[in-house]
Design a protein around this motif. Structure first.
Motif, mmCIF file in Angstrom:
data_model
loop_
_atom_site.group_PDB
_atom_site.id
_atom_site.type_symbol
_atom_site.label_atom_id
_atom_site.label_comp_id
_atom_site.label_asym_id
_atom_site.label_seq_id
_atom_site.Cartn_x
_atom_site.Cartn_y
_atom_site.Cartn_z
ATOM 1 N N ASN A 13 -17.318 -8.463 9.339
ATOM 2 C CA ASN A 13 -15.857 -8.482 9.441
ATOM 3 C C ASN A 13 -15.309 -9.091 8.159
ATOM 4 O O ASN A 13 -15.923 -9.981 7.572
ATOM 5 N N HIS A 14 -14.144 -8.606 7.765
ATOM 6 C CA HIS A 14 -13.519 -9.131 6.556
ATOM 7 C C HIS A 14 -12.871 -10.470 6.869
ATOM 8 O O HIS A 14 -12.208 -10.623 7.898
ATOM 9 N N LEU A 15 -13.055 -11.413 5.981
ATOM 10 C CA LEU A 15 -12.541 -12.757 6.244
ATOM 11 C C LEU A 15 -11.031 -12.775 6.506
ATOM 12 O O LEU A 15 -10.560 -13.458 7.408
ATOM 13 N N LEU A 16 -10.262 -12.035 5.748
ATOM 14 C CA LEU A 16 -8.811 -12.224 5.798
ATOM 15 C C LEU A 16 -8.163 -11.589 7.021
ATOM 16 O O LEU A 16 -7.249 -12.157 7.613
ATOM 17 N N ASP A 17 -8.613 -10.385 7.384
ATOM 18 C CA ASP A 17 -7.967 -9.720 8.514
ATOM 19 C C ASP A 17 -8.929 -9.415 9.652
ATOM 20 O O ASP A 17 -8.511 -8.870 10.679
ATOM 21 N N GLY A 18 -10.200 -9.754 9.485
ATOM 22 C CA GLY A 18 -11.174 -9.474 10.541
ATOM 23 C C GLY A 18 -11.603 -8.022 10.600
ATOM 24 O O GLY A 18 -12.428 -7.651 11.436
ATOM 25 N N ASP A 19 -11.053 -7.178 9.726
ATOM 26 C CA ASP A 19 -11.389 -5.749 9.755
ATOM 27 C C ASP A 19 -12.898 -5.527 9.668
ATOM 28 O O ASP A 19 -13.603 -6.264 8.976
ATOM 29 N N VAL A 20 -13.332 -4.451 10.310
ATOM 30 C CA VAL A 20 -14.733 -4.060 10.197
ATOM 31 C C VAL A 20 -14.934 -3.437 8.814
ATOM 32 O O VAL A 20 -14.186 -2.536 8.420
ATOM 33 N N SER A 56 -19.851 -15.084 1.379
ATOM 34 C CA SER A 56 -19.158 -15.592 2.569
ATOM 35 C C SER A 56 -17.671 -15.831 2.326
ATOM 36 O O SER A 56 -16.918 -16.100 3.256
ATOM 37 N N SER A 57 -17.230 -15.710 1.067
ATOM 38 C CA SER A 57 -15.785 -15.846 0.874
ATOM 39 C C SER A 57 -15.058 -14.553 1.227
ATOM 40 O O SER A 57 -13.824 -14.505 1.233
ATOM 41 N N LEU A 59 -17.005 -11.924 3.480
ATOM 42 C CA LEU A 59 -17.638 -11.321 4.654
ATOM 43 C C LEU A 59 -17.943 -12.377 5.711
ATOM 44 O O LEU A 59 -18.434 -13.457 5.389
ATOM 45 N N VAL A 60 -17.659 -12.043 6.952
ATOM 46 C CA VAL A 60 -18.017 -12.929 8.054
ATOM 47 C C VAL A 60 -19.036 -12.210 8.934
ATOM 48 O O VAL A 60 -18.823 -11.071 9.343
ATOM 49 N N ARG A 85 -16.570 -0.197 17.027
ATOM 50 C CA ARG A 85 -16.226 -0.980 15.830
ATOM 51 C C ARG A 85 -15.726 -0.056 14.732
ATOM 52 O O ARG A 85 -14.797 -0.363 13.999
ATOM 53 N N ARG B 26 -10.827 -22.457 3.788
ATOM 54 C CA ARG B 26 -11.755 -21.343 4.085
ATOM 55 C C ARG B 26 -11.480 -20.181 3.131
ATOM 56 O O ARG B 26 -12.390 -19.566 2.589
ATOM 57 N N LEU B 47 -13.048 -14.508 16.485
ATOM 58 C CA LEU B 47 -13.204 -13.264 15.721
ATOM 59 C C LEU B 47 -13.815 -12.251 16.669
ATOM 60 O O LEU B 47 -14.930 -12.433 17.144
ATOM 61 N N HIS B 50 -12.762 -6.060 16.123
ATOM 62 C CA HIS B 50 -12.018 -5.429 15.021
ATOM 63 C C HIS B 50 -11.111 -6.384 14.287
ATOM 64 O O HIS B 50 -10.459 -5.979 13.332
ATOM 65 N N ALA B 51 -10.952 -7.590 14.776
ATOM 66 C CA ALA B 51 -9.921 -8.460 14.214
ATOM 67 C C ALA B 51 -10.073 -9.858 14.795
ATOM 68 O O ALA B 51 -10.871 -10.076 15.715
ATOM 69 N N TYR B 52 -9.270 -10.767 14.259
ATOM 70 C CA TYR B 52 -9.172 -12.081 14.884
ATOM 71 C C TYR B 52 -8.382 -11.936 16.180
ATOM 72 O O TYR B 52 -7.581 -11.005 16.346
ATOM 73 N N ARG B 97 -3.702 -11.921 11.318
ATOM 74 C CA ARG B 97 -4.486 -12.123 10.093
ATOM 75 C C ARG B 97 -4.695 -13.616 9.890
ATOM 76 O O ARG B 97 -3.817 -14.421 10.236
#
Ligand code: SF4
Lengths: 94, 565
Positions: A13-20, A56-57, A59-60, A85, B26, B47, B50-52, B97
């Motif tokens: 998941n992307h750190l900023l928006d959680g997107d796959v 890790s900055s 990707l989560v 997903r 973070r 998390l 698909h999202a937080y 976000r």
């Protein structure tokens, strides 16, 4: 006995928006499974996962997900969870 | 309604400020995910697939128009224009976000709300009967008690790192609408033989991997002993609850492994010690809290408009029969607003719908709203003369579905459409069942269908008349059915019906259950659950598995809790 290696895509998941996101060729990230790099050997998979864990900055929770090559050569998921997903919720959002 | 003190406000703002700093660190890379994760979870930020997802506590499901409008504002400003109400009487935003979350938390703090203790091994949002303060059958409003527990348990230094999460539910009515027997602690207000107010205290209930109906640990606990007694239970659990295995860490396992009598002795022993330390401050606090939950200023007016609409309008008649419940003031009704329009996601409300509900609460409902664990919204105090107007407004906003308590009023957890822990989807199953049973649901009458997308059982499937559990069979969804569960004061766990169904066979199977019930009920007054209790599993099993070869003389249902130890 260790299970034989099956093809994978690297996803997180992307750190900023959680997107796959998926790892695409050239260390690029893509939000489309169809553009992901299909990893077909185990040592590459391991090395790429280690590299992703170090990012890790951005990707989560990176991991390797099973995938297969579909008829037009693009990666496709083999598990319902990965399909969801990749495609997002299967229902209409209000 | 609860009121924050200046202390509370400062505390919540400080938490937001701290979290803002943690998010910044973070994002700039000075915190790793491993370091950051506990911070975000302590602020309700998960998390998901698909999202937080931000889970916001709605204390015992109580809202007013100002708070609901703020939730609508948050949905529009930082999410995708909707929120999801959960079986824990909370709201979840599915698409925030990361960098926006501190702003959302500030917006919540503006209306005295937060997301603290909506995750982690602590005491979670205390839940209560959603008809609290209004129900005709109520001994006393449970919300002041829930608020006292909320204040006591918020950031309680002894209980911020329990073996596992901890859920408390309170009801003030003999008819249990708060599922008190499936909580870590359930509290039922009762009167002693001498007429003294108190609680029946139930401990060690819970659903999830190991479903257990809670046991009575104290039949009558005097009101003033509540906090020391809760503290004694939590203390014993904290001391002897297992921390070696997360699946055995809930208090239900502690009680089972210790035995209820031995567990009770330890609690009583601890209670004797700490009771002396409670010098009455808690009693002063609850008196103050009670003042803030005063009854509304009831309007006195004729109710003829209600009776007129009943006579004239069949659609209103359906609504009034299903969605309006008896209020303790005979001129009033409790209006349940269904968030289960056929074909929609159970529990979702758009920001527009939230605003409609806020407007209605303000105009007709003494500015009160509740969220039910059944994922509906309640207008607890509506004068009967106003119910036709409320129904008309609701219908215009897509909120007038007259299906409360019927087959399509389904509890469904987010399942694999959102949840990272899911093994199967829940929402499409709920949607398809609701659509399929629409034609017969009035005939079928009261039927509680509850669906979970994994064994964590957030959708309460074990206590559904029909429970559905979504599992993963080699990457493909498969659904197990349980029958005869009951979430009320006669709580029971459902019996497992047999092998699971693939997704495309599930909806017809559920329809066969409903049709079988219609066939075999003694008369129209015998509910699905009553029929099941009379006949047992056999006729329903025959409907589910028409091609199955009968198994010897067996026929004993497999209890859904047999599979776990
Ligand atoms: S029951 Fe499972 S799938 Fe459903 S919300 Fe809970 S954890 Fe997620």
């Amino acid at each position: 006995m260790a299970r034989p290696f099956t093809p994978k895509v690297l996803t997180a998941n992307h750190l900023l928006d959680g997107d796959v996101v998926y790892l695409a060729p050239g260390s690029r990230l893509t939000r489309k499974l169809s553009e992901a790099m299909l990893i077909e050997d185990e040592s590459t998979a391991k090395a790429l996962l280690e590299a992703a864990e170090a990012r890790s900055s951005v990707l989560v929770g990176p991991y390797l997900a099973d995938a297969i090559r579909d008829s037009d050569g693009r990666p496709r998921s083999t598990h319902i969870r990965e399909t969801l997903r990749a495609d997002g919720p299967s229902i209409d959002i209000l | 309604m609860y009121l924050y003190s200046e202390f509370d406000r400062t505390y919540v703002r400080n938490r937001v400020r701290m979290f803002r700093d943690q998010v910044d660190r973070r994002i700039d890379g000075s915190l790793s995910e491993e370091e950051f994760k506990p911070f975000r979870l302590m602020n309700g930020l998960y998390l998901q697939l698909h999202a937080y997802m931000l889970r916001v506590a709605i204390p015992y499901g109580t809202l007013d128009s100002r708070r609901l409008r703020q939730l609508a504002f948050i949905a529009d400003r930082w999410d995708r224009g909707y929120g999801h109400f959960t079986t824990r009487q909370n709201i979840q935003f599915n698409w925030p976000r990361l960098k926006d979350v501190p702003d959302i938390l500030d917006a919540l703090a503006d209306v005295d709300m937060h997301a603290i203790q909506t995750s982690g091994n602590c005491i979670r949002n205390v839940t209560a009967d959603h008809f609290a303060g209004a129900a005709a059958d109520e001994l006393s409003d449970p919300r002041p008690v829930a608020e006292l527990i909320r204040q006591w348990s918020t950031d309680h230094p002894e209980f911020t790192f329990l073996p596992r999460k901890f859920k408390i539910a309170v009801t003030g009515s003999p008819n249990d609408r708060a599922v008190t027997r499936a909580h870590d602690i359930g509290l039922r207000m009762v009167h002693s033989k001498e007429g003294q107010n108190g609680f029946e205290v139930i401990v060690g209930g819970g659903l999830g991997r190991t479903p257990v109906i809670g046991k009575v640990i104290r039949e009558h606990l005097p009101e003033a002993d509540l906090l020391p007694y809760l503290e004694a239970i939590l203390h014993v659990y904290n001391a002897i609850g297992r921390r070696d295995n997360k699946y055995k860490a809930r208090i239900k396992i502690t009680v089972r492994e210790t035995g209820i009598d031995a567990f009770r002795s330890r609690v009583e022993e601890r209670f004797r010690i700490i009771r002396k330390e409670f010098l009455g401050a808690d009693q002063q606090v609850i008196r103050r809290i009670r003042d803030t939950f005063a009854e509304p200023d009831y309007v006195q007016a004729p109710t003829a408009a209600f009776d007129d609409a009943l006579r004239r309008d069949p659609a209103f008649r359906d609504f009034a029969n299903g969605n309006v419940h008896r209020h303790k003031n005979p001129d009033y009704g409790i209006v349940s607003v269904s968030l289960k329009a056929h074909g929609r996601t159970p529990g979702d409300a758009s920001s527009k719908q939230m605003r409609i509900l806020a407007d209605l609460a303000e105009a007709y409902g003494h500015d009160e709203l509740r969220i039910s664990h059944e994922q509906n919204v309640i207008l607890p105090h509506v004068h009967r003369k106003d119910i036709p107007a409320v129904f008309a407004e609701l219908s215009r906003g897509g909120l007038g579905t007259p299906n409360v308590g019927l087959a399509s009023d389904i509890i469904a957890c987010p399942g694999m459409d959102y949840c990272a822990l899911a093994t199967a989807r829940s929402i499409p199953v709920a949607r398809d069942i609701a659509v399929r049973l629409r034609e017969i649901e009035r005939d079928v009458g009261s039927l509680k269908i509850k669906i979970s997308g994994c064994i964590n059982a957030c959708g309460h499937h074990h206590v559904g008349h029909i429970g559905i559990l979504g599992l993963d069979r080699a990457g493909v969804e498969n659904y197990q059915i349980t029958l005869g569960g009951d979430a009320t004061e006669t709580a029971a766990l459902g019996d497992r019906a047999g092998p699971g169904f693939p997704a495309d066979e599930l909806v017809p199977a559920i329809e066969r259950l409903a049709l079988t019930y219609l066939d075999i009920r003694e008369d129209q007054d015998e509910s699905f659950l009553e029929t099941y209790r009379r006949t047992g599993l056999a006729p329903f099993q025959a409907a589910l598995y028409p091609d199955a070869v009968p198994k010897g003389r067996g026929g004993h249902p497999e209890r859904s809790n047999d599979a776990v130890s």
